[in-house]
Every structure is written in C-alpha cells, then in structure tokens.
Design a protein around this motif. Structure first.
Motif, mmCIF file in Angstrom:
data_model
loop_
_atom_site.group_PDB
_atom_site.id
_atom_site.type_symbol
_atom_site.label_atom_id
_atom_site.label_comp_id
_atom_site.label_asym_id
_atom_site.label_seq_id
_atom_site.Cartn_x
_atom_site.Cartn_y
_atom_site.Cartn_z
ATOM 1 N N ARG A 28 -7.922 1.387 -4.351
ATOM 2 C CA ARG A 28 -6.880 0.436 -3.963
ATOM 3 C C ARG A 28 -5.569 0.806 -4.606
ATOM 4 N N ALA A 29 -5.663 1.232 -5.883
ATOM 5 C CA ALA A 29 -4.431 1.591 -6.590
ATOM 6 C C ALA A 29 -3.780 2.813 -5.975
ATOM 7 N N LYS A 30 -4.549 3.570 -5.193
ATOM 8 C CA LYS A 30 -3.951 4.727 -4.531
ATOM 9 C C LYS A 30 -3.221 4.324 -3.264
ATOM 10 N N GLY A 31 -3.392 3.084 -2.880
ATOM 11 C CA GLY A 31 -2.695 2.622 -1.685
ATOM 12 C C GLY A 31 -3.456 2.879 -0.403
ATOM 13 N N LEU A 32 -4.769 3.055 -0.495
ATOM 14 C CA LEU A 32 -5.538 3.300 0.725
ATOM 15 C C LEU A 32 -5.765 1.999 1.479
ATOM 16 N N SER A 33 -5.927 2.116 2.781
ATOM 17 C CA SER A 33 -6.146 0.918 3.588
ATOM 18 C C SER A 33 -7.532 0.365 3.331
ATOM 19 N N ARG A 54 0.832 -1.199 0.000
ATOM 20 C CA ARG A 54 0.000 0.000 0.000
ATOM 21 C C ARG A 54 0.863 1.245 0.000
ATOM 22 N N ARG A 64 -11.425 0.010 -7.268
ATOM 23 C CA ARG A 64 -10.120 -0.455 -7.745
ATOM 24 C C ARG A 64 -9.150 0.714 -7.777
ATOM 25 N N THR A 65 -9.661 1.867 -8.205
ATOM 26 C CA THR A 65 -8.819 3.064 -8.214
ATOM 27 C C THR A 65 -8.344 3.381 -6.803
ATOM 28 N N PHE A 113 -6.509 3.955 -15.300
ATOM 29 C CA PHE A 113 -7.321 2.930 -15.910
ATOM 30 C C PHE A 113 -8.037 3.384 -17.159
ATOM 31 N N ARG A 170 1.795 1.654 -3.785
ATOM 32 C CA ARG A 170 0.727 2.003 -4.726
ATOM 33 C C ARG A 170 0.363 3.468 -4.627
#
Lengths: 434, 322, 306
Positions: free
Chosen positions: B224-229, A88, B221-222, A99, A91
């Motif tokens: 998650r891709a940002k690295g959020l918990s 995390r 999904r976005t 996307f 990312r």
C-alpha cells in the motif's frame, strides 16, 4: 538545505475505535519538514510516533482508525482531502515510507527485483513505456536490416556479441542494438509478436491502468510487452540496488526475500522506496530490529542517499543517540502529543519540556576514570497513561515534578519559546528556571 | 503407506463373521462346491498366506470378485469410473472457482452484508447433508418447477455418444453430437451442484480465513505504501500468499467429493462408482465394498501427492530450499 | 465457608479471570452464542423426547441389540403436516414429529459416544507419539496416516458393512474412523510445544515424562482439539445419518434422521415431508455445532485475545 517547507502538519488527531472505547492515539500534532532536512520524531513505545507516520500517508487501517482532525499540507496540497487515486500517486513516489521489520515487510512470494520494478512501473510508467517502445523500434529496425547477434558470456556476465550491451540469455533480441538473438524459425514469427507488443505498449502509454493489459500480462504468449517493460525497468532496478550498496545487484534482484539477511532486506526496502526519488522518506524505526553494526551502516547509507538525492527524511525512533547523530530538528512525543520541537542542539542542549529533560537525564552515563559512586539510575516516575482515558490538561502532568493546577486544567498548546523552539508546557524549563 | 492401507482393508474384510465361501456360493450349494470355492479363494490357507495372495492380486489389478454376480470387482469399477469422474470434475469446476472468488470477496468486504451472506452460505454448505440437498433440489427444481431432468445422464432412451473418454460431455464435443451434448449438460447440472455445494463451503471458508490473515500482514502494508491499487494488492500480492492453505484443503476436497458421490449418484441414478458402492452396501457385498474402498483411497492418496507437489512448486522457499 | 471460597478464588485468580474474559468474548460473539443456544436446544429436545413427542416407541431386543419399535397406524398413513401431526405422518402412519424428536436423542447419543472416546484415544496416542518422537512416535503416526488416507465415510462404510446394522456398530465404526484426526492434531501441537522452554524448565525441576506430558504439554494443546471435537460432533451425526441413508447404519424402524430420509425418498415428491423434515433437523444440528465450534475457535485463538 533549502528553507522551503515540504510537509506541514497542523493539529493532527487520529483516533482508534476499539471494543473498550476510543483510543486517542494522537491528539494535535504540529510538524514542519523542510526540503532536504532530516527531522527526528522521538518518544517511548506507544507514544504515537508510528501512528503519526502512518497518518501522514493515510495508511492507518480504517476500521478501527480514523483521522478525525488536522491538516497535512504537502507541497501546498492538503493530503487529507485527496482521493484514493491521488494518494496512491503520492505514495511510493513523492512520499515513501520504510518500516521497522524488514523480515516481514517484503512479500515472500516475489523476487526482490520484481518488487522494486513494481514501484517503478507504477509511478514512472510513461517514461518506461516510451523507453520500451524505443527499444521495440530498434529491434524492428535491426530486423529490417537483418542484423543478428548472440549473447556471449565472459564468466559471470552475458553480453551482446555485436554491441557489448549487457544481455539476458533468454531474450529474443538485444536490448541495446536490437539485433535478433533468435534462430531462423523463431525469427519468422517475430513480426506478429512485435506488432502485438507495439499495440500493447502504445495503449499503455495512453492509459497505464488499462484493465485488459493488466490481465494479459499474466498470459504466456501475450506477455511480451510486459517482459519488455520489465527488462527496461531492470536497469533502473539494478541501479537502485547499487545505490544502496548491495553487492552483486543482478543476483540479488533475482533472489527471494528469504535468501537475504535482515540488513540486506532493509537495504532492498530502501532501494524500493527510493527508486522513484521521493521528496520525503518516512523511516519508521528502520534500524530497531537490526544489529548495532548493521544499524550504523544503514543510517550512514541513509545520510549518503540524502546528500545525493536531496530527499527529506522523517526519522522515527526511540533511540536518542540516533536522533543526535542524524537529525537537524527533532520533535519529542509523549502520549500522543508533541511535547517539544526544535533543532537538535537546542532540544538536547537546553530541553525546555520536563519530559525531555527527564529523558535526557535518564541516559545512563559512564564516566571513565572517575571513581564511580553507587548512584541510582534516574527514571521519570510513573508510567505512560492509558490513551483510552488520557489525563486531563497536560498529559504529562501526573508525572511532572513541576505540575500545578493549571497543568491539570488546561491543555498546554505548542508555543514558541524562542524562534525555532516550540514547547507544549505551562512551565517550560529555561523560562522560569527549574 | 498403501501397503498399510491394504493390510487394513484385508483385516477388515476378515472380520466378517459369516463363512465367506457360503456367501459366495449361496445357501443351497453342497459341500463339494464350497470346498472348490475355498480352494479357489484360498480361504483354507493361513492368514498370512491369504494376505500375500491378496496383495499379489492387488498389484495385478485384481480386486476380487463381486459377491453379487461373481464378476471381477475391478471390471465393475472400471466401467463405472468415467461417470464419477465426469461428475467429480463438474462439481469441482463449479466449487473451486466459485469458492475462491466468494472467499476473496468475503475477505475484502469483511463484516459487511456481503460477507455475512457468504459465510452463511459456506456454513450451510458444510453442514448440509448432501443427499438431503440432492432430494430437495429434485423436489423443488424438478418436481415443482420442472427446470431440470430427474435422473440419469441422458434423457430416457437416448443412446450414449461414442465412447472416447467415457465422459459424455467431452465425448459429445469430440464427436460433434450436439444432441447428447445438450442433454448430458442438462443432466449434469443438478448433481454437480449438489455434490459441489459442500465443497464450495469448505473452499470459501478456507480462502476467506487465509486471505484475512494475509491481508493483515506487513508486506501488504508495504505494498500500500508503494501506492499500488487495491485490486493489484488483493489479486497479486495477497492471493499468491493466501493460496497455500486453500491448496492443501483441495486435497481434502477430493476426499469429500469421493464420499459425496456415494450419495449423489444413487439419488440421481448416475451409474458411477458411488452408485455401485451403494448397491454393494445394500447387498453387503464385502468384496465390492472393499474394492471400492481401495480405489477411493488410491485416488485420495494420489490427489494429496499432487497437492504436495504443487505446493512445493508454488512456494519458493520450498523450491529453493531456503 | 466464605473464607474458603475467597481463598480458592485468590489462588486461582488469574485462571478465573481468564475464564471470565473468555465468557465475555463468547457472549459478544453472536455466532458462538447462537451455536451454543441451538446446541442446547437440540440437546434438550433429545433429552426430553418422551415429554415432547406425542408418540413414543417401545423397545425390543432383536439379535442381541435393543431396537426401537414404533406402533404403525395405517389409517393415518402419509397425512400432510397439520395441527395434529406437525410434521405429518410417514408410510406407517407414525407421527413424523415424534420420530424426528426421538431422532435427536439417537443422534446426540451417537455423537457423544463417538466423539468422546475418539478424542480420548486420539489425544492419548497423539501425546505419546509427540513426546517420544522416534520409534514409538513414528509407528503411531504411520498407523494414523494409514487411517487418515482413507476418506472418512468410505472407511466407516467398510467397517459398518462388515459389522452389521445396528446403532452400536455405527458407533464403533465411527470411533475407529475418527480418532486419527485428534492424534494428528495433538501430535503436531506436542511436537512444537516440546521444544519450548517451559518444558525444559519443568524437566529441570525433576518432573518425570508422564507428568510433563499430561500436565504441561497436553493441557496447552487442548484448545484446537476442543474446537475440532465440537465441529466433529456435528460431522459424526452427519456421517451416521449418511450411513443410515445407504442402509449400513440404524436398523429399519429406528427413528434415525438419515434412515428416515431414505425411507421417505421413495415417496417423493408426493409425500415430501417425510424426507424434508428429518433433513432440516440434521441441518440445524450440524449447523449448531459448527457455529459453536467456530465461536470457540474465535475466542480460543490467542491472536484475537487482547
């Protein structure tokens, strides 16, 4: 363009468990991306390009997908062995991804500015917290000196009457000089609020994931510290929006996604994902859903951003033209395997894999001025295999005009045909002549 | 809309086969009394006129008189109302947060044992007859285990706290009467649970399906891709978007609660409008039944209006007209 | 003969394939199968009640309605569950198990005779309202909304109170209460389907409005109706039981689950079985229909089909 290899993928295999069996979506991909380089990944729909991208960031939904083999080395560490928390941290911060569908990729319930700020607050919390504390101290100082000011508007913008820094109308004090904007009575209560904010911010400085503060951020009255953080992030947010050439960034930051067009949303996404200045940006078909003119703008934007920030880009698309225009290196994927990899000139100029060759031949050519004879469009015969039961050996062999027994028996490994040009084929064109 | 409802209830009330005047007066009344009653209640007038009298009365809050004791129905209902409000609120306070929390839990642990358990609970909740559940609870928890009191809002013989709101728990708190506070809470638990259980099932299912749908959306999904918990993603990004259908269902929930009180109150001896309705049903007191129907409809419509407003408030697209 | 079948199969090949796929999905959906089996089980119990139940009622006509008459047996009053009386006996000494079994018959009958007519009325009205839009459509929907704004049980109560206590009257009351839900569903579906291109295509080939409504649009909007109707079967049974419980439904002496619970409630907690077992029956039945409905919804949901 440095020679340092940023991302190195070796033998990546991702499988999906479905009702009907195991789909072998990608079966052994090797990839190298250097710092600041733009690498393209091209192939037909369903060849596994998106799955590769998602696999790199470990974003493949776990039931039903799983990375079953391979190594993904990023800056020396293997991403596959990392814990969730470590991933995390990477990312959105060191590796970002944008996307295909900008229309649905942004959360419709939150403003654009909020969503970008979220990324910043997540990854650059220490810097922002410190900036917030500094701002707080400035306000404390100004309070001691009894400095006051008020927000004045000159048409569109609001500014502090004392220091001319941009101001927001509802703020308790100026973000620049700290002078209080409030009237007499509300200023009396301010010390309590400031005391609380300082405590909250100090705690956040030490532990950005503090649970209580995460909750308090939603309670009106106790939200002061959160608001201050958001204000501090706001400057960066606006800067990010400006960097993607969005007009009126202030207004857009306060807007909701549904108020923007597709192209604008994609720009906003890029702003959001580039906000933390990642080393690698993975772009999964970023322009497929956009008009051609908008597509050109976005691609140019990405080229500019790359020049200014030095971010490497993994550009995934099915459009050969885009690859030719933007990428230094390109990988051609077929049915979950990498058929060919090399510099753009080599792959387009002298394709070694029969599939690549077929793809390039299939591009319809319009020769102006010549008498156009009626000629059939070239197609590669056959269809893409079902990845539940991929063909044995080389996955392309059923459609390949040069296939022989070896091709159906042995899986061709990715081998270096010439330095920098790799092909996965037993009979590559150019070696034995076509 | 409400006019339509009033027309409906009016029509229903006039399907009654028997002579309304006689029902009011009783079997032994003579012709004169009957005529007087007919005059008073306009039974002799043409149907349309009767309707207008009815409507006029409604607008003034007059719901007619109860057939059992000739007292205004509106008074009966007003007296019984606070008890039902207390019960309804208690049940909702239990069902809604629990339902939402369990629904989220179920969605995030999809297909694992916890999810299956939740779904069974929810399914049972919506399939179980609430009156039967109430009886079972009484059987098990009161008679066999003696954990809770059987019925009533307070222990026998206990005097109610000074009435400010009519809600015993609230009144006890406001007047500092710890005794009645303890009793009223203890008496409230079982009926509130029985009433709320099916609502819990409904909310749980709604939240679960809504969350599942949202969690598979692109913007998650976005995120998650940002690295959020994961916690942030579920409780901030997903929940915000998943609340819509649950909110809409809350409107239905009010309807369910309103019907549930009919059963629960009579079993637990809770003197609210539900018990009143049951008594009226037994006695075939049409005026009361219809008065009850109108009141319930009014509340239901109002609740749905509130839900609509809240929905508009929550959804930025509706708010900004985008 | 064989060629006829093969020709039939060939013509409807795609539809048969769809059906076979649906059955495949259904079979693999545990809950749906459980629901189906339970529903069949309850239906069979009701159907073969005379064979299963040790004690049978006789019938008499009272006030123009057919009522059940059970033979009391005061000697065996309130016996607890035993080998002879599986569910025990109730106040009149009648075997509770028999009453519960016959109750299945009653409930199933009520369910069927309510849901199908209500569905018919509701769907037809909804289809018309949706297709014709302004004017007729608006009026129909206004009326529907009026009915929908009264909570189901309350409306049923009011109507049943006015009509009098009998099974038939419950059915009327429930049909009137339930049809609006289908109208609303179908209206929404038709409204959205009407604008779709296949309707334009049909119109361009000269299909008249009636044909379009029924053949094209309605057929396509039936799946949510079917799902709803399945669950509704259970809810109708539940509501009917509720009505009987408060004395507005089945006349005294009928073997109706709700009524039995009411009767038995007076003698709780001592003779608990006379209330508990009928309730279990209701729970199982409604649960069965809900499971089935859920299962149907899962397989009919276009997004979940591959």
């Amino acid at each position: 363009m440095g020679d340092e290899v940023l991302l190195s993928v070796r033998g990546l295999k991702t499988h999906f468990e479905t009702y009907e069996g195991t789909v072998q979506a990608i079966d052994g991909i090797d990839l190298d991306i250097e710092r600041g380089q733009t690498v393209g990944l091209v192939g037909e729909t369903g060849c596994g390009k998106s799955v590769t991208a998602l696999s790199i960031l470990r974003l493949v939904p776990d039931p039903p997908g799983k990375i079953v083999a391979g190594a993904i080395r990023f800056k020396g560490r293997d991403l596959i062995g990392l814990t969730d928390a470590e991933l995390r941290g990477i990312r959105g911060n060191q590796i970002s991804m944008i996307f295909q569908e900008p229309m649905t990729a942004l959360n419709p319930a939150f403003r654009i500015g909020e969503q970008i700020a979220e990324s910043l607050l997540r990854h650059q919390a220490p810097r922002l917290t410190r900036a917030a504390i500094e701002q707080l101290e400035r306000e404390v100082e100004a309070r001691k000196e009894g400095r006051r000011a008020s927000p004045v508007s000159s048409g569109e913008e609001w500014r502090c009457s004392a220091c001319q820094a941009p101001a927001v109308h509802g703020d308790p004090a100026c973000a620049g000089c700290g002078a209080s904007f409030r009237g007499f009575f509300r200023r009396l209560l301010r010390p309590l609020g400031l005391r609380w904010e300082r405590r909250a911010l100090r705690t956040l400085e030490k532990d950005p994931e503090d649970l209580y503060l995460a909750l308090f951020a939603y309670i009106p009255g106790l939200r002061g510290f959160q608001r201050r953080l958001e204000r501090v992030a706001h400057t960066d947010v606006v800067a990010a929006l400006r960097s993607v050439r969005i007009p009126e960034p202030d207004r857009i930051a306060a807007a909701y996604p549904f108020e923007l067009s597709g192209g604008m949303r994609q720009r906003a996404m890029i702003a959001m994902m580039m906000a933390c200045k990642p080393d690698l940006l993975i772009a999964d078909e970023p322009t497929t859903a956009l008009d051609v003119t908008v597509e050109a703008q976005i691609l140019e934007l990405m080229r500019e951003l790359q020049k200014s920030t030095g971010t490497a880009i993994l550009l995934i698309t099915h459009d050969l033209g885009i690859i030719a225009e933007n990428c230094q290196a390109v990988g051609v994927m077929y049915a979950g395997t990498l058929a060919e990899f090399g510099s753009a000139e080599t792959v387009f100029g002298a394709p070694a894999h029969p599939y690549t060759h077929g793809l390039l031949q299939a591009i319809p050519k319009i020769a102006p001025g010549e008498r156009t004879r009626r000629r059939r469009l070239f197609i590669v015969p056959g269809t893409v295999p079902n990845l539940l039961y991929p063909p044995p050996g080389c996955r392309f062999h059923p459609r390949c005009p040069y296939a022989d027994d070896q091709c159906s028996d042995e899986v061709p490994l990715l081998r270096e045909l010439r330095p920098g040009h790799l092909v996965a084929c037993h009979h590559p064109i150019g070696k034995e002549g076509s | 809309m409400l006019v339509g409802v009033s027309i409906l209830t009016f029509l229903i009330s006039h399907v009654v086969p028997s002579d309304p005047a006689r029902t009011y007066a009783g079997p032994k009344a003579d012709e004169e009394t009957l005529n007087a009653i007919r005059e008073r209640y306009h039974f002799n007038d043409p149907l349309l006129d009767q309707y207008f009298f009815y409507l006029g009365g409604l607008l003034q809050g007059d719901l007619g008189d109860a057939l059992i004791d000739r007292q205004p129905v509106a008074d009966h209902l007003a007296r019984a109302f606070p008890a039902s409000v207390e019960l309804g609120i208690a049940a909702s306070l239990f069902a809604i947060p629990a339902g939402i929390w369990l629904g989220i839990h179920s969605a995030t642990h999809r297909n694992r044992p916890a999810d299956h358990l939740n779904r069974v609970v929810a399914l049972t909740g919506i399939s179980i007859p609430s009156f039967w559940l109430a009886l079972i609870l009484q059987l098990a928890l009161v008679s066999w285990l003696g954990l809770f009191p059987l019925d009533g809002r307070l222990d026998t013989g206990q005097e109610a706290p000074t009435s400010i709101t009519g809600l015993y728990v609230l009144d006890s708190v406001l007047t500092g009467n710890l005794n009645t506070l303890e009793q009223s809470v203890r008496h409230l638990i079982l009926p509130a649970f029985a009433l709320g259980f099916s609502q819990l099932g409904l909310i749980l299912r709604m939240t679960r399906s809504s969350m599942l749908e949202v969690l598979s959306a692109d913007y998650i999904r976005t995120a998650r891709a940002k690295g959020l918990s994961e916690r942030l993603i579920v409780y901030k990004h997903a929940l915000r978007n998943a609340m819509g259908p649950t909110l809409t269902v809350s409107g239905l929930l009010v309807g369910g609660t309103l019907t549930g009180v009919v059963f629960i109150e009579s079993i637990f001896g809770w003197n609210g409008i539900g018990e009143y309705a049951t008594k009226s049903a037994y006695a075939l007191d049409f005026a009361s039944i219809l008065g009850f129907t109108l009141l319930v409809t009014l509340i239901y419509v109002a609740a749905n209006l509130v839900v609509d407003v809240l929905y508009a408030f929550l959804d930025p697209q509706v708010r900004l007209g985008g | 003969m064989a060629s006829f079948f093969s020709a039939f199969a060939a013509r409807h090949e795609s539809r048969l394939k769809e059906l076979r796929y649906s059955w495949f999905l259904f079979r693999h959906n545990l809950l749906a199968m459980a629901g189906l089996l339970l529903v069949i089980f309850v239906a069979l119990v009701g159907l073969f009640a005379p064979l299963i139940a040790p004690q049978d009622p006789s019938y008499a006509t009272v006030g123009g309605h057919r009522v059940e008459v059970w033979q009391p047996n005061y000697a065996e009053q309130f016996e607890s569950p035993s080998a002879e009386h599986w569910f025990g006996t109730e106040f009149f000494g009648i075997d509770l198990f028999s009453m519960v079994v016959y109750g299945a018959r009653t409930s199933f009958m009520i369910g069927a005779f309510v849901v199908f007519p209500a569905m018919l009325i509701g769907v037809v009205l909804g289809a018309f309202a949706g297709y014709f839009g302004r004017g007729i459509g608006e009026t129909i929907m206004r009326i529907t909304d009026i009915f929908l704004s009264i909570p189901a049980l309350v409306l049923a109560m009011a109507i049943a109170a006015v009509l009098g206590r009998s099974i038939v009257n419950i059915m009327y009351a429930l049909i009137i209460t339930w049809w609006p839900w289908y109208t609303r569903i179908v209206y929404g579906q038709v409204l959205s389907l009407r604008e779709k291109q296949f309707v334009e295509a049909a119109r361009s080939v000269g299909a008249g409005p009636l044909r379009i409504i029924f053949r094209h649009i309605t057929m396509n909007s039936l799946s949510p109706v079917i799902v709803q109707a399945t669950s509704d079967f259970g809810y109708v049974v539940l509501t009917a039981a509720g009505l009987s419980f408060i004395g507005l439904g089945a006349p005294v002496g009928t073997a109706e689950w709700g009524l039995m619970i009411n009767e038995g409630a007076k003698y709780m907690p001592n003779y608990w079985w006379s209330s508990v077992f009928p309730g279990v029956a209701i729970l199982v039945t409604v649960l069965a229909f809900n499971l089935l409905g859920d299962g149907l919804r899962d397989i009919l949901d276009p997004r979940l089909r591959r």
